[in-house]
Design an enzyme around this catalytic site. Structure first.
Site, mmCIF file in Angstrom:
data_model
loop_
_atom_site.group_PDB
_atom_site.id
_atom_site.type_symbol
_atom_site.label_atom_id
_atom_site.label_comp_id
_atom_site.label_asym_id
_atom_site.label_seq_id
_atom_site.Cartn_x
_atom_site.Cartn_y
_atom_site.Cartn_z
ATOM 1 N N THR A 113 0.850 -1.189 0.000
ATOM 2 C CA THR A 113 0.000 0.000 0.000
ATOM 3 C C THR A 113 0.888 1.243 0.000
ATOM 4 O O THR A 113 1.843 1.318 0.759
ATOM 5 C CB THR A 113 -0.917 0.004 1.241
ATOM 6 N N HIS A 137 4.810 0.422 5.124
ATOM 7 C CA HIS A 137 6.219 0.566 4.765
ATOM 8 C C HIS A 137 6.838 1.745 5.505
ATOM 9 O O HIS A 137 6.204 2.775 5.694
ATOM 10 C CB HIS A 137 6.334 0.770 3.251
HETATM 11 P P1 GTP Z 1 1.237 -2.855 3.497
HETATM 12 O O1 GTP Z 1 0.035 -2.079 3.099
HETATM 13 O O2 GTP Z 1 2.220 -2.955 2.397
HETATM 14 O O3 GTP Z 1 1.843 -2.358 4.758
HETATM 15 O O4 GTP Z 1 0.735 -4.380 3.802
HETATM 16 P P2 GTP Z 1 -0.607 -4.810 4.523
HETATM 17 O O5 GTP Z 1 -0.449 -4.709 5.988
HETATM 18 O O6 GTP Z 1 -1.760 -4.095 3.916
HETATM 19 O O7 GTP Z 1 -0.666 -6.366 4.197
HETATM 20 P P3 GTP Z 1 -1.540 -7.083 3.069
HETATM 21 O O8 GTP Z 1 -2.985 -7.026 3.400
HETATM 22 O O9 GTP Z 1 -1.110 -6.585 1.748
HETATM 23 O O10 GTP Z 1 -1.098 -8.591 3.307
HETATM 24 C C1 GTP Z 1 0.247 -9.018 3.237
HETATM 25 C C2 GTP Z 1 0.299 -10.503 2.994
HETATM 26 O O11 GTP Z 1 -0.197 -11.208 4.123
HETATM 27 C C3 GTP Z 1 -0.556 -10.969 1.821
HETATM 28 O O12 GTP Z 1 0.146 -11.974 1.126
HETATM 29 C C4 GTP Z 1 -1.794 -11.533 2.469
HETATM 30 O O13 GTP Z 1 -2.393 -12.549 1.714
HETATM 31 C C5 GTP Z 1 -1.219 -12.095 3.757
HETATM 32 N N1 GTP Z 1 -2.238 -12.141 4.827
HETATM 33 C C6 GTP Z 1 -2.998 -11.111 5.251
HETATM 34 N N2 GTP Z 1 -3.821 -11.509 6.235
HETATM 35 C C7 GTP Z 1 -3.570 -12.817 6.447
HETATM 36 C C8 GTP Z 1 -4.098 -13.805 7.350
HETATM 37 O O14 GTP Z 1 -4.986 -13.552 8.173
HETATM 38 N N3 GTP Z 1 -3.556 -15.046 7.287
HETATM 39 C C9 GTP Z 1 -2.579 -15.372 6.417
HETATM 40 N N4 GTP Z 1 -2.126 -16.621 6.440
HETATM 41 N N5 GTP Z 1 -2.077 -14.489 5.545
HETATM 42 C C10 GTP Z 1 -2.561 -13.228 5.561
HETATM 43 MG MG MG Z 2 -1.804 -2.502 2.698
#
Ligand code: GTP
Ligand code: MG
Length: 370
Positions: A113, A137
């Site tokens: 993001t 990030h």
């Molecule tokens: P940034 O926005 O870049 O900070 O990342 P984020 O916190 O938004 O994480 P995002 O939702 O993009 O998820 C990162 C990774 O973790 C992805 O590959 C998701 O599929 C995985 N992921 C997110 N939630 C879960 C979960 O509850 N279980 C598992 N096993 N994987 C998850």
């Molecule tokens: Mg994100």
């Protein structure tokens, strides 16, 4: 009015609420960001931050302490604004996708993001919650700070397999500085190596004490992937929101904050604005930061054109004279002459600020360059 909240004053001065809290702390007056302060204290702060006190009767410029505080009887309950924060990849966007029934993550470049997304979710009971998604990030520290400053509640997402990481701790600090209540979502609980208890214990050393550990911070185990724990999370958000008794007067000229702004090739300058009070309408004349404009069109989080946007609603606003800065305040004014006048004054203030104050840290230096 004789009083104003710290947050409100910060918005008017285009300063961070946390900085005002800090300044007051140094003066020996510990306060929280939503606390009401009297006029003398407010004037002291205004001077401390190098702003001029100006009353509405003096001119139309509204940087001072003049008043449009809404009378209590005009306030109607509004949706809570909830910001999702946490370390990179801990599942913030996935969690929001799960709550909304969408799939934003798959459309992100590299799954990272890079901006603040603003969405509204309607719960099963018909309650509306406004969510802001922030990047995890490390490069986006300023966005996390901004998120913390426009929100009522923070959901801190911690991946149960990874635990507390640098941007988790940074998010905790922003949240504390903003004086905003926090709910901890312990995510990725589906993973075999998930250890929720370890997360709770580790939070202790950051002085975040969850209920299980005898504190008053709510926590909930979730899996964005398996979509578990979501109802409980929503329940806790609504419970927290109820305690805050959030209200705004929808029947007044709108005020809001720019979440993000950009120059769109086809549509010109576009700002995503979170309406805080009043109702923003197509045709309204406004000033936003050092820009002015007239609302030509508004687009909601579902991509639909809307004619009005009430308190706690995020909308894309078209019809700006230029691209404002994230965090800028939008205020609806009576006419274009006044809008231009206020915008010009703010532009001048901005230049003065830039030339007189040296950057105090690398972070500030970078944000000054943006
Ligand atoms: P940034 O926005 O870049 O900070 O990342 P984020 O916190 O938004 O994480 P995002 O939702 O993009 O998820 C990162 C990774 O973790 C992805 O590959 C998701 O599929 C995985 N992921 C997110 N939630 C879960 C979960 O509850 N279980 C598992 N096993 N994987 C998850
Ligand atoms: Mg994100």
């Amino acid at each position: 009015p004789e009083s104003i909240t710290i947050q409100e004053l910060a918005n008017r001065m285009a300063e961070k609420g946390a900085d005002l809290v800090k300044a007051l702390f140094k003066m020996g007056t510990p306060v929280t960001i939503n606390e009401v302060i009297d006029q003398d204290t407010a004037e002291l702060l205004v001077e401390e931050f190098g702003h001029r006190i100006q009353r509405v009767s003096d001119s139309d410029v509204e940087l001072g302490i003049e008043g449009d505080d809404d009378a209590p009887e005009t306030l109607k309950s509004r949706a809570p604004v909830v910001t999702i924060m946490g370390h990179v990849d801990h599942g913030k966007t996935s969690l929001l996708d799960a709550l909304r029934g969408t799939n934003v993550v798959s459309g992100e470049s590299g799954g990272i993001t890079q901006h603040i997304g603003a969405y509204q979710v309607k719960t099963k009971n018909g309650d509306v919650i406004t969510f802001l998604d922030t990047p995890g990030h490390e490069a986006f520290s300023e966005m996390r700070a901004r998120g913390a400053n426009v929100t009522d509640i923070v959901i801190l997402v911690v991946a149960a397999d990874d635990g507390l990481m640098p941007q988790t701790i940074e998010a905790i600090n922003h949240t504390k500085a903003a004086g905003v209540p926090m709910i901890v979502a312990i995510n990725k609980i589906d993973k075999p190596e998930a250890n929720a208890q370890k997360v709770r214990e580790r939070l202790l050393s950051e002085e975040v004490v969850v209920e299980d550990m005898g504190g008053d911070v709510q926590d909930v185990q979730v899996s964005a992937l398996k979509r578990t724990g979501l109802d409980e999370l929503i329940e806790k958000v609504l419970l927290q929101a109820e305690l805050l008794e959030l209200g705004a007067n929808p029947d007044r000229p709108a005020e809001g904050n720019v979440i993000e702004a950009k120059l769109d090739k086809g549509r010109g300058p576009v700002a995503t604005v979170l309406v805080r009070k009043g109702t923003l309408k197509v045709g309204d004349t406004f000033v936003v930061g050092a820009e002015s404009g007239k609302v030509r069109a508004m687009v909601n989080d579902k991509g639909q054109n809307v004619k009005v946007a009430g308190p706690s609603t995020p909308v894309e606003v078209l019809g700006l004279s230029g691209v404002p800065m994230a965090g800028d305040q939008l205020s609806v004014v009576e006419n274009e002459a006044r809008a231009r006048e206020v915008a010009a004054y703010r532009a001048e203030q901005k230049t003065r600020k830039r030339t007189t104050s040296a950057p105090t840290s690398f972070e500030h230096m970078f944000s000054a360059l943006n």
